[in-house]
Enzyme design. Structure first.
Site, mmCIF file in Angstrom:
data_model
loop_
_atom_site.group_PDB
_atom_site.id
_atom_site.type_symbol
_atom_site.label_atom_id
_atom_site.label_comp_id
_atom_site.label_asym_id
_atom_site.label_seq_id
_atom_site.Cartn_x
_atom_site.Cartn_y
_atom_site.Cartn_z
ATOM 1 N N LYS A 13 0.840 -1.208 0.000
ATOM 2 C CA LYS A 13 0.000 0.000 0.000
ATOM 3 C C LYS A 13 0.870 1.251 0.000
ATOM 4 C CE LYS A 13 -4.029 -1.148 2.854
ATOM 5 N NZ LYS A 13 -4.738 -0.666 4.041
ATOM 6 N N ASP A 70 -8.636 2.248 4.830
ATOM 7 C CA ASP A 70 -9.026 0.898 5.188
ATOM 8 C C ASP A 70 -9.617 0.321 3.913
ATOM 9 O OD1 ASP A 70 -9.050 -1.140 7.165
ATOM 10 O OD2 ASP A 70 -11.222 -1.073 7.076
ATOM 11 N N GLY A 152 -1.941 -9.263 -1.090
ATOM 12 C CA GLY A 152 -3.325 -9.602 -0.738
ATOM 13 C C GLY A 152 -3.988 -10.521 -1.754
#
Ligand code: IMP
Length: 194
Positions: A13, A70, A152
């Site tokens: 990220k 988030d 992910g």
């Protein structure tokens, strides 16, 4: 505003968000790059709630303007799961691979296509102002892992209009279409008013 702390410990990220802010004159730094690796427990039931939990915790530590996101994956046939639990879908301390294996297994008995979307809720907090921007990336979950880039659920997610999983795309290709690109570009615009 020249420096923003990005409330994350996720290096994937961090690389994406640094790249998105590259043209803005704003430097993005993660807490661990400033010598503090802070773990914030995500106890809220919404992406927005958890994003602000992270932003507030990091603001309280550094007293500097903070951005946080988030994010997660919502699968239509699973009524939006794993959703806010995406990071720990296969249990506490699980790996990305554990999560992908669990999702493939859960979906194996359901008909294809397995429609899904990534969500990123990006927020800003400086002790006073609060900004929120959301981004989505729509696609399908496939039943095998393909590719090595990203993180992910990238190896099992094929965005609409593509044949490649995100893990088979280049960094630049992912970062031109991703949910995080959309949310943080919107947030960058909103930041011009602060
Ligand atoms: P967060 O750090 O609580 O926002 O957790 C987000 C989780 O959602 C990650 O651990 C991944 O499992 C998933 N996720 C979010 N964004 C992405 C992405 O860009 N690619 C793949 N998985 C993602």
């Amino acid at each position: 505003m020249e420096k923003l702390i990005f409330a994350t410990g996720n290096k994937g990220k961090l690389r994406e968000v640094k790249d998105i802010f590259d043209d803005s004159g704003i430097e993005i730094m993660a807490p661990f790059e400033l010598g503090k690796d802070i773990e914030v427990e995500e106890t809220e039931a919404t992406f927005e709630g958890n994003a602000f939990l992270k932003a507030e915790a990091i603001f309280n530590e550094f007293k500097l303007p903070v951005v946080a996101d988030d994010s997660g994956l919502e699968v239509e046939q699973l009524n939006g799961d794993p959703g806010v639990y995406s990071a720990r879908y296969a249990g506490k301390n699980c790996t990305f691979d554990d999560n992908n294996n669990k999702l493939i297994k859960e979906l194996s008995s359901l008909p294809q296509p397995h429609k899904a979307r990534f969500v990123s809720c990006a927020v800003f907090f400086d002790g006073e102002n609060r900004l929120i921007a959301t981004g989505y990336l729509y696609g399908i979950i496939i039943d095998e892992k393909r590719g090595t880039n990203g993180f992910g659920y990238d190896p099992i997610f094929v965005p609409d209009g593509f044949d490649l999983t995100i893990s088979e795309m280049s960094f630049d290709q992912k970062n031109s279409i991703s949910h995080r690109k959309v949310s943080f570009e919107k947030l960058k615009e909103l930041l011009k008013s602060v």
